[in-house]
Design a protein around this motif. Structure first.
Motif, PDB file in Angstrom:
ATOM      1  N   ALA A  23       6.523  -2.670   6.614  1.00  0.00           N
ATOM      2  CA  ALA A  23       5.228  -2.966   7.577  1.00  0.00           C
ATOM      3  C   ALA A  23       4.323  -3.922   6.710  1.00  0.00           C
ATOM      4  O   ALA A  23       3.600  -4.349   7.227  1.00  0.00           O
ATOM      5  N   LEU A  24       4.473  -3.818   5.202  1.00  0.00           N
ATOM      6  CA  LEU A  24       3.355  -4.473   4.480  1.00  0.00           C
ATOM      7  C   LEU A  24       3.822  -6.047   4.967  1.00  0.00           C
ATOM      8  O   LEU A  24       2.862  -7.098   5.054  1.00  0.00           O
ATOM      9  N   VAL A  25       5.265  -6.448   4.984  1.00  0.00           N
ATOM     10  CA  VAL A  25       5.284  -7.731   5.091  1.00  0.00           C
ATOM     11  C   VAL A  25       5.050  -8.158   6.522  1.00  0.00           C
ATOM     12  O   VAL A  25       4.584  -9.361   6.756  1.00  0.00           O
ATOM     13  N   VAL A  26       4.915  -7.535   7.375  1.00  0.00           N
ATOM     14  CA  VAL A  26       4.542  -7.761   8.713  1.00  0.00           C
ATOM     15  C   VAL A  26       2.899  -7.973   8.764  1.00  0.00           C
ATOM     16  O   VAL A  26       2.631  -8.877   9.338  1.00  0.00           O
ATOM     17  N   PHE A  27       2.378  -7.310   7.898  1.00  0.00           N
ATOM     18  CA  PHE A  27       0.989  -7.432   7.723  1.00  0.00           C
ATOM     19  C   PHE A  27       0.669  -8.526   7.444  1.00  0.00           C
ATOM     20  O   PHE A  27      -0.451  -9.166   7.878  1.00  0.00           O
ATOM     21  N   LEU A  28       1.282  -8.907   6.254  1.00  0.00           N
ATOM     22  CA  LEU A  28       1.000 -10.171   5.848  1.00  0.00           C
ATOM     23  C   LEU A  28       1.112 -11.362   6.393  1.00  0.00           C
ATOM     24  O   LEU A  28       0.513 -12.341   6.338  1.00  0.00           O
ATOM     25  N   ALA A  85      -1.921   2.999   8.128  1.00  0.00           N
ATOM     26  CA  ALA A  85      -2.954   2.628   7.209  1.00  0.00           C
ATOM     27  C   ALA A  85      -2.736   2.245   5.974  1.00  0.00           C
ATOM     28  O   ALA A  85      -3.297   1.148   5.360  1.00  0.00           O
ATOM     29  N   ILE A  86      -1.759   2.959   5.451  1.00  0.00           N
ATOM     30  CA  ILE A  86      -1.268   2.418   3.939  1.00  0.00           C
ATOM     31  C   ILE A  86      -0.942   1.072   3.743  1.00  0.00           C
ATOM     32  O   ILE A  86      -1.410   0.331   2.813  1.00  0.00           O
ATOM     33  N   PRO A  87       0.100   0.601   4.391  1.00  0.00           N
ATOM     34  CA  PRO A  87       0.533  -0.848   4.300  1.00  0.00           C
ATOM     35  C   PRO A  87      -0.550  -1.722   4.947  1.00  0.00           C
ATOM     36  O   PRO A  87      -0.843  -2.724   4.240  1.00  0.00           O
ATOM     37  N   GLY A  88      -1.428  -1.218   5.611  1.00  0.00           N
ATOM     38  CA  GLY A  88      -2.390  -2.039   6.205  1.00  0.00           C
ATOM     39  C   GLY A  88      -3.648  -2.388   5.173  1.00  0.00           C
ATOM     40  O   GLY A  88      -3.973  -3.647   4.918  1.00  0.00           O
ATOM     41  N   LEU A  89      -4.100  -1.285   4.307  1.00  0.00           N
ATOM     42  CA  LEU A  89      -4.870  -1.406   3.401  1.00  0.00           C
ATOM     43  C   LEU A  89      -4.348  -2.281   2.173  1.00  0.00           C
ATOM     44  O   LEU A  89      -4.993  -3.254   1.640  1.00  0.00           O
ATOM     45  N   LEU A  90      -3.026  -1.904   1.862  1.00  0.00           N
ATOM     46  CA  LEU A  90      -2.529  -2.579   0.700  1.00  0.00           C
ATOM     47  C   LEU A  90      -2.559  -3.945   0.865  1.00  0.00           C
ATOM     48  O   LEU A  90      -2.648  -4.962   0.319  1.00  0.00           O
ATOM     49  N   ALA A  91      -1.824  -4.519   2.135  1.00  0.00           N
ATOM     50  CA  ALA A  91      -1.841  -5.730   2.600  1.00  0.00           C
ATOM     51  C   ALA A  91      -3.083  -6.537   2.550  1.00  0.00           C
ATOM     52  O   ALA A  91      -3.395  -7.617   2.228  1.00  0.00           O
ATOM     53  N   THR A  92      -4.190  -5.586   2.904  1.00  0.00           N
ATOM     54  CA  THR A  92      -5.659  -6.324   2.896  1.00  0.00           C
ATOM     55  C   THR A  92      -6.063  -6.595   1.514  1.00  0.00           C
ATOM     56  O   THR A  92      -6.394  -7.777   1.442  1.00  0.00           O
ATOM     57  N   PHE A  93      -5.728  -5.883   0.833  1.00  0.00           N
ATOM     58  CA  PHE A  93      -6.283  -6.110  -0.799  1.00  0.00           C
ATOM     59  C   PHE A  93      -5.272  -7.459  -1.278  1.00  0.00           C
ATOM     60  O   PHE A  93      -5.850  -8.197  -1.805  1.00  0.00           O
ATOM     61  N   TYR A 140      -4.047  -9.503   0.613  1.00  0.00           N
ATOM     62  CA  TYR A 140      -4.581 -10.802   1.321  1.00  0.00           C
ATOM     63  C   TYR A 140      -5.839 -11.247   0.514  1.00  0.00           C
ATOM     64  O   TYR A 140      -6.419 -12.699   0.579  1.00  0.00           O
ATOM     65  N   LEU A 141      -6.748 -10.343   0.272  1.00  0.00           N
ATOM     66  CA  LEU A 141      -7.967 -10.629  -0.628  1.00  0.00           C
ATOM     67  C   LEU A 141      -7.896 -11.071  -2.021  1.00  0.00           C
ATOM     68  O   LEU A 141      -8.935 -11.047  -2.912  1.00  0.00           O
ATOM     69  N   LYS A 142      -6.527 -11.064  -2.276  1.00  0.00           N
ATOM     70  CA  LYS A 142      -6.401 -11.703  -3.582  1.00  0.00           C
ATOM     71  C   LYS A 142      -6.894 -10.799  -4.955  1.00  0.00           C
ATOM     72  O   LYS A 142      -7.532 -11.290  -5.759  1.00  0.00           O
ATOM     73  N   VAL A 143      -6.721  -9.502  -4.740  1.00  0.00           N
ATOM     74  CA  VAL A 143      -7.093  -8.670  -6.010  1.00  0.00           C
ATOM     75  C   VAL A 143      -6.334  -9.033  -7.296  1.00  0.00           C
ATOM     76  O   VAL A 143      -4.985  -9.621  -6.989  1.00  0.00           O
ATOM     77  N   PRO A 144      -6.814  -8.705  -8.432  1.00  0.00           N
ATOM     78  CA  PRO A 144      -5.828  -9.192  -9.644  1.00  0.00           C
ATOM     79  C   PRO A 144      -4.712  -8.844  -9.460  1.00  0.00           C
ATOM     80  O   PRO A 144      -4.356  -7.495  -9.210  1.00  0.00           O
ATOM     81  N   GLY A 145      -3.650  -9.608  -9.697  1.00  0.00           N
ATOM     82  CA  GLY A 145      -2.337  -8.892  -9.774  1.00  0.00           C
ATOM     83  C   GLY A 145      -1.667  -9.027  -8.399  1.00  0.00           C
ATOM     84  O   GLY A 145      -0.515  -8.256  -8.298  1.00  0.00           O
ATOM     85  N   HIS A 146      -2.090  -9.581  -7.401  1.00  0.00           N
ATOM     86  CA  HIS A 146      -1.728  -9.359  -6.059  1.00  0.00           C
ATOM     87  C   HIS A 146      -0.117 -10.004  -6.007  1.00  0.00           C
ATOM     88  O   HIS A 146       0.413  -9.313  -5.127  1.00  0.00           O
ATOM     89  N   ARG A 147       0.065 -11.053  -6.619  1.00  0.00           N
ATOM     90  CA  ARG A 147       1.603 -11.508  -6.533  1.00  0.00           C
ATOM     91  C   ARG A 147       2.641 -10.400  -7.026  1.00  0.00           C
ATOM     92  O   ARG A 147       3.681 -10.262  -6.478  1.00  0.00           O
TER      93      ARG A 147
END
Lengths: 424, 303
Positions: B181-186, B96-104, B106-113
């Motif tokens: 995992a985050l990269v896979v989610f992205l 869930a942790i990488p999933g949620l962070l990847a979602t944020f 993807y949704l382009k929260v400020p500073g996502h890059r």
């Protein structure tokens, strides 16, 4: 095609051979050590800069006796050493000469070693610490260093607390009182303790043992007649628990590594005393980076039981053994003798600060702590924890952590240890 | 090389073509089969066979299931198995942790890059380095406890309290590996149909509703893949962290089967018992792996 045929054939033959040895752990009795003009030594020391002079002297001594023989030192990482060695022993081939820790490590593996009694008779007087390398009356290695557990103390902290740094406490009550004074004046704790690996209890048991057990109980323990229900044995573990409960130890002992966090906190003056080592690490020379030799004091354990005779607990530390599969055991034993020659051991003492097994070496250059240790060696006795099997020692480590965290009673600990000691 | 020589040979000799053609697939397969059989399956069989022999005085003798009985009776091995169970229970959190962070991201929260780079950074560190860093951070007199002390919370012995240590180690493992995992989610998000998200927005869906009803169903294959790889990672690559951070302690509370195997073989000189423990670990992996394959297969059918 041409290439594959022999390769496949080799594989099939290999499989068939392995199948023949199937079910046997040691496999067929092959014995391919080095050839007779080359000896391979395994250790974890020769890569260390502090041991360079030692290895060089030993090699030179051997080259004088056997000019044509090539000696190769292979330094293995210590944390993998016995794993790698285990694999070599299983396959029945490997180095000719092997460095061992004394006690359980060599006794557990004595099946793979050649007895050295007939080769080392001339060294028996000159060297100390043979017991740790002996099993069933046979000697399996020649001792290089002595390993033991003196109590080191920081003379600066003792002075700051108004205590005489040259007359440390003789009894436990006195010792605890002086610790109280030190903590009050300087904020330093009494003991620097690292018990993350469960090593702290080993040092504790061996260091305090001679101050608690009567000489008879002590000798019985070392001889294998251990009475775990004796009140004196119980006292050692009660004191361990008390030291934890009354805040004598540095904080977080169960998550502090003895090597080298506990030694570092002694070095930096966070605690006044530490039960240390004599060789390898955690000894007077190891402290020298921060605590110069004249600031380090050494004492034997303060008296707990009036009937006890406190002495320095020590055994043979490390020593070289000869593998059973070597071609020429006499040649390999000669190399072992060169590795324990007086010149080589002297270099080991001067460069590394180890207390060498050779009692004839002049140690006057080492500072007051060394002088005390070397003079204590004469009346010293084998350490209590070295007499225990490796399973019991491992269990004792875990139980000691439970004692510190308060999740077990001393009686339960003694019961479990007695049961483990019985089964070996 | 042998395969290509064999191929050339069979095409040149047309007269004996039919026989060569029949043999060709076998010859071509042989190197791979021999490598798998000789270097994988055969050692496995030897290892299992070895686990039925004794240690020490009984070296080489057949002892039946003695080693396995010893394992079952050893509280340390039972702790190791219990910890495996705990890892399985913690798996949803680790996914869930990488999933949620990847979602944020993807949704382009400020500073996502910035976060995308930072999150991946620990994945390139070796477990030994990570363990050493956290040994310092989590030490009893370390910075984390100093921070907690500043907030008026008493110090926690993160690596010295048997109830806390295993969670500290798993937490550090998740921290060190979630970047992958985050990269896979992205990558999964890249295939997401953005018109679905727009439609959800038009319909007035809240963020939790969007995640639950749009993102999770669209990414089900990715999530399953991450589940499988994270599980394998947890069961097979935590040795380094356990070794550096706790040495299996305190009180043996952070033992895992692979650490147990290493201790028995290297420290206790009981290779046959270690073999039995390895075989048990292999069986656990087999069961977990088969279960996951069947789940994946079922998910594949739904598509």
């Amino acid at each position: 095609m041409k290439q594959r045929t022999p390769w496949t054939a080799a594989l099939v033959v290999g499989l068939a051979l392995t199948a023949a040895g199937c079910g046997s752990a040691s496999g067929p009795g092959n014995s391919s050590g080095g050839s007779s003009d080359k000896l391979v030594v395994w250790d974890w020391k020769s890569g260390d800069a502090k041991a360079a002079g030692y290895v060089q002297k030993a090699k030179a001594d051997f080259a004088k006796k056997h000019p044509g023989v090539n000696v190769e030192f292979v330094a293995q990482p210590f944390d993998q050493y016995y794993t790698l060695l285990g694999a070599a022993i299983q396959s029945g081939k490997g180095p000719d000469v092997i460095l061992f820790n004394g006690g359980g490590q060599i006794r557990d593996r004595s099946d793979a070693l050649a007895p050295l009694d007939s080769y080392v008779a001339d060294d028996k007087q000159r060297l100390a610490g043979w017991d740790a390398f002996t099993k069933g009356g046979k000697i399996y290695a020649e001792p290089v260093t002595l390993q033991g557990h003196p109590i080191y103390y920081n003379k600066d902290l003792y002075s700051k607390a108004g205590l005489n740094p040259d007359a440390p406490a003789k009894t436990l009550d006195e010792f605890i009182r002086s610790c109280g004074a030190i903590t009050q004046k300087t904020g330093a704790k009494c003991f620097s303790l690292g018990n993350k690996e469960g090593v702290g209890i080993q040092f504790w048991l061996s260091s305090l043992g001679s101050a608690v057990l009567t000489p008879q109980e002590y000798d019985d323990w070392v001889a294998g007649k251990r009475n775990w229900s004796s009140p004196d044995v119980k006292k050692i573990f009660e004191l361990w628990k008390q030291a934890g409960d009354t805040g004598l130890n540095t904080d977080g002992a169960n998550s502090t590594a003895m090597f080298n966090d506990a030694f570092a906190s002694f070095n930096s003056g966070k605690a006044a005393n530490i039960i240390g080592l004599m060789s390898d690490v955690g000894h007077w020379k190891d402290f020298a980076e921060f605590l110069t030799p004249e600031k380090v004091g050494v004492m034997v354990a303060p008296q707990v039981n009036p009937a006890a005779k406190p002495s320095l607990p020590y055994d043979g530390g490390i020593g070289y053994a000869v593998a059973k599969w070597t071609k020429d055991p006499k040649l390999a034993a000669d190399l072992v003798r060169s590795l324990t020659s007086t010149d080589a051991l002297k270099a080991f003492f001067v460069d590394g600060g180890a207390i060498a097994s050779d009692t004839t070496i002049d140690t006057s250059t080492g500072g007051p702590a060394v002088k005390t240790i070397v003079s204590d060696v004469k009346n010293g006795k084998p350490a209590l924890h070295v007499a225990l099997g490796s399973k019991t020692v491992d269990l004792m480590g875990r139980l000691s952590q439970q004692l510190l965290s308060g999740s077990i009673t001393v009686d339960e600990v003694l019961q479990q240890l007695a049961a483990s000691d019985k089964t070996g | 090389m042998p395969a290509s020589t064999a191929g050339a040979a069979s095409s040149r000799r047309n007269r004996r073509g039919s026989r060569a053609e029949r043999l060709a697939p076998l010859v071509l397969l042989a190197p791979a089969v021999l490598v798998i059989a000789g270097l994988r399956l055969w050692p496995l069989v030897l290892g299992i066979n070895f686990s039925f022999t004794g240690d020490g005085d009984r070296n080489g003798l057949a002892v039946g299931f003695d080693n396995y009985l010893t394992l079952l009776g050893d509280p340390l091995f039972r702790t190791a198995l219990r910890n495996v169970g705990l890892l399985v229970l913690l798996l949803p959190v680790a996914v869930a942790i990488p999933g949620l962070l990847a979602t944020f991201i993807y949704l382009k929260v400020p500073g996502h890059r910035f976060y995308r780079g930072v999150y991946f950074f620990p994945a390139v560190l070796s477990p030994v380095i990570v363990g050493a860093i956290f040994n310092l951070l989590l030490a009893f007199d370390g910075p984390l406890n100093a921070l907690l002390g500043g907030l008026g919370i008493g110090p926690v012995d993160w690596l010295g309290d048997p109830d806390v240590a295993i969670f500290a180690v798993v937490g550090v493992h998740v921290w060190a590996t979630f970047g992958m995992a985050l990269v896979v989610f992205l990558a999964g998000f890249a295939t997401l149909d953005s018109s679905l998200l727009d439609a959800a927005k038009v319909d007035g869906a809240s963020l939790p509703q969007t995640i639950w009803h749009v993102i999770v169903p669209s990414l089900s294959r990715t999530i399953q893949f991450v589940f499988v790889t994270t599980m394998i990672g947890m069961l097979t690559s935590m040795f380094g962290l356990v070794y550096v951070m706790t040495s299996g302690g305190p009180e043996g509370s952070t033992y895992l089967p692979e650490y147990y195997v290493w201790i028995q073989q290297g420290q206790m000189n009981q290779p046959a018992l270690a073999s039995a423990a390895s075989t048990a670990l292999f069986l656990i992996m087999l069961v977990v792996g088969l279960a996951q394959i069947s789940i994946l297969r079922r998910a594949g059918k739904e598509d």
